[in-house]
Scaffold this motif. Structure first.
Motif, PDB file in Angstrom:
ATOM      1  N   ALA A  59      53.915  38.225  37.424  1.00  0.00           N
ATOM      2  CA  ALA A  59      52.819  37.446  37.998  1.00  0.00           C
ATOM      3  C   ALA A  59      53.352  36.208  38.705  1.00  0.00           C
ATOM      4  O   ALA A  59      52.935  35.876  39.827  1.00  0.00           O
ATOM      5  CB  ALA A  59      51.823  37.064  36.906  1.00  0.00           C
ATOM      6  N   ASP A  60      54.275  35.510  38.060  1.00  0.00           N
ATOM      7  CA  ASP A  60      54.873  34.319  38.655  1.00  0.00           C
ATOM      8  C   ASP A  60      55.599  34.654  39.947  1.00  0.00           C
ATOM      9  O   ASP A  60      55.430  33.978  40.974  1.00  0.00           O
ATOM     10  CB  ASP A  60      55.835  33.682  37.657  1.00  0.00           C
ATOM     11  N   ARG A  61      56.405  35.699  39.921  1.00  0.00           N
ATOM     12  CA  ARG A  61      57.207  36.036  41.095  1.00  0.00           C
ATOM     13  C   ARG A  61      56.322  36.533  42.249  1.00  0.00           C
ATOM     14  O   ARG A  61      56.569  36.181  43.417  1.00  0.00           O
ATOM     15  CB  ARG A  61      58.240  37.109  40.750  1.00  0.00           C
ATOM     16  N   GLY A  95      53.275  35.136  47.552  1.00  0.00           N
ATOM     17  CA  GLY A  95      52.026  35.032  48.294  1.00  0.00           C
ATOM     18  C   GLY A  95      50.979  36.063  47.942  1.00  0.00           C
ATOM     19  O   GLY A  95      49.985  36.226  48.671  1.00  0.00           O
ATOM     20  N   TYR A  96      51.148  36.761  46.831  1.00  0.00           N
ATOM     21  CA  TYR A  96      50.148  37.729  46.393  1.00  0.00           C
ATOM     22  C   TYR A  96      48.989  37.022  45.694  1.00  0.00           C
ATOM     23  O   TYR A  96      49.199  36.118  44.870  1.00  0.00           O
ATOM     24  CB  TYR A  96      50.753  38.712  45.386  1.00  0.00           C
ATOM     25  N   ASP A  97      47.761  37.429  45.990  1.00  0.00           N
ATOM     26  CA  ASP A  97      46.656  37.174  45.081  1.00  0.00           C
ATOM     27  C   ASP A  97      46.833  38.125  43.907  1.00  0.00           C
ATOM     28  O   ASP A  97      47.437  39.204  44.042  1.00  0.00           O
ATOM     29  CB  ASP A  97      45.315  37.438  45.769  1.00  0.00           C
ATOM     30  N   LEU A 132      47.350  31.066  32.325  1.00  0.00           N
ATOM     31  CA  LEU A 132      48.342  31.500  33.314  1.00  0.00           C
ATOM     32  C   LEU A 132      47.721  31.584  34.705  1.00  0.00           C
ATOM     33  O   LEU A 132      48.339  31.177  35.696  1.00  0.00           O
ATOM     34  CB  LEU A 132      48.918  32.863  32.910  1.00  0.00           C
ATOM     35  N   ALA A 133      46.489  32.101  34.791  1.00  0.00           N
ATOM     36  CA  ALA A 133      45.816  32.216  36.083  1.00  0.00           C
ATOM     37  C   ALA A 133      45.649  30.850  36.737  1.00  0.00           C
ATOM     38  O   ALA A 133      45.921  30.673  37.934  1.00  0.00           O
ATOM     39  CB  ALA A 133      44.457  32.897  35.903  1.00  0.00           C
ATOM     40  N   SER A 178      47.192  27.132  40.921  1.00  0.00           N
ATOM     41  CA  SER A 178      47.448  25.740  41.306  1.00  0.00           C
ATOM     42  C   SER A 178      48.816  25.576  41.955  1.00  0.00           C
ATOM     43  O   SER A 178      48.964  24.862  42.957  1.00  0.00           O
ATOM     44  CB  SER A 178      47.346  24.844  40.068  1.00  0.00           C
ATOM     45  N   GLU A 179      49.816  26.248  41.406  1.00  0.00           N
ATOM     46  CA  GLU A 179      51.186  26.075  41.890  1.00  0.00           C
ATOM     47  C   GLU A 179      51.460  26.788  43.209  1.00  0.00           C
ATOM     48  O   GLU A 179      52.318  26.356  43.984  1.00  0.00           O
ATOM     49  CB  GLU A 179      52.176  26.576  40.842  1.00  0.00           C
ATOM     50  N   ASN A 180      50.735  27.886  43.449  1.00  0.00           N
ATOM     51  CA  ASN A 180      51.099  28.742  44.578  1.00  0.00           C
ATOM     52  C   ASN A 180      50.014  28.897  45.642  1.00  0.00           C
ATOM     53  O   ASN A 180      50.242  29.540  46.666  1.00  0.00           O
ATOM     54  CB  ASN A 180      51.497  30.132  44.065  1.00  0.00           C
ATOM     55  N   GLY A 181      48.830  28.324  45.400  1.00  0.00           N
ATOM     56  CA  GLY A 181      47.766  28.415  46.384  1.00  0.00           C
ATOM     57  C   GLY A 181      47.255  29.817  46.599  1.00  0.00           C
ATOM     58  O   GLY A 181      46.845  30.196  47.708  1.00  0.00           O
TER      59      GLY A 181
END
Length: 263
Positions: free
Chosen positions: A25-27, A32-34, A48-49, A54-57
């Motif tokens: 999920a993090d990677r 840029g994946y939803d 986690l969601a 927040s971190e990746n937009g």
């Protein structure tokens, strides 16, 4: 969190609250994946969601589901059917038995098969029609090196991972012209909480790989479009030799009569 209607690719990951699934999920969020994250622990999923969004937009949806429960599994299948935007399915959810076959309860055995085998096959089929609409549609199935080493672990877990390997290889053949990519990943021992859940001490296991290294290596294999990715295998020629020998057996099986040794 609600799912957006953005143009970003959308991945669904099972077993996403911790370990390998959370690292995928993090990677993928960083790529840029939803995301749609699936696991039994709703609280961990929500945390986690929120963090990844927040971190990746990116848009991240937490979907609580117990894949050993028929009604819960069907609710996830409905979500997948209703979300054709999904272009990547990561079948990661899995578990081990606390003991060997002779020490395991039949219900525990049944639940493991439901999780490791049945849900993976069902979700793969349900996702297939939507995935075909994407030029980069893909399924990543997490197996284990135990699929090739029946002597090491308990029979049910080992056989379940052998199913994942064979299932994925068969998909690669049947759907070779579909435009879809099917990758099967064979980790060795990886530092996740699956060991504690199975009543095993990870410190007593040799050659444990850190989960970050495992997932990063698996994604290198994904980018290369490897059909089978075995991160701990140092000499890939050994896999090619094994697979070539296996394929060479196929013509030997097409015989009308039993071999002389059985007469």
């Amino acid at each position: 969190m609600s799912q957006s209607t953005s143009s970003k690719p959308l991945a669904l990951i099972t077993g996403a609250s911790t370990g390998i699934g959370a690292t995928y999920a993090d990677r993928l969020a960083k790529r840029g994946y939803d995301l749609i994250l699936v696991a039994r622990d709703g609280a961990k999923l929500e945390q986690l969601a929120a963090k990844l969004s927040s971190e990746n937009g990116v848009s991240v949806r937490a979907f609580r589901a117990d894949l050993t429960d028929a009604a819960s599994l069907k609710s996830l299948e409905t979500l997948i059917r209703d979300t054709p935007q999904i272009s990547l399915l990561v079948n990661n959810a899995g578990s081990i038995l606390p003991g060997g076959f002779k020490d395991s309860d039949v219900e525990d055995i049944d639940n493991l098969i439901r999780l490791n085998v049945t849900s993976l096959a069902r979700l793969s089929r349900v996702a297939l029609d939507g995935l075909k609409t994407h030029k980069d549609g893909a399924i990543i199935n997490i197996a284990s090196v135990l699929a090739l080493a029946a002597e090491i672990s308990d029979p049910v877990y080992t056989a379940s991972k052998a199913f994942v390997l064979t299932f994925t290889q068969s998909l690669q053949v049947e759907l070779a012209n579909s435009g879809l990519y099917f990758q099967v990943v064979l980790p060795a021992a990886t530092r996740t909480d699956i060991w504690a859940k199975g009543g095993k001490n990870i410190e007593e296991v040799p050659g444990v790989m850190e989960v970050d290294e495992l997932v990063d290596a698996a994604l290198v294999g994904f980018d290369k479009k490897e059909p089978v990715t075995i991160p701990p295998l140092q000499d890939e020629n050994k896999w090619f030799a094994l697979d070539n020998a296996r394929q060479a057996l196929r013509m030997e099986f097409l015989q009308s009569h039993a071999a002389p040794r059985y007469k």
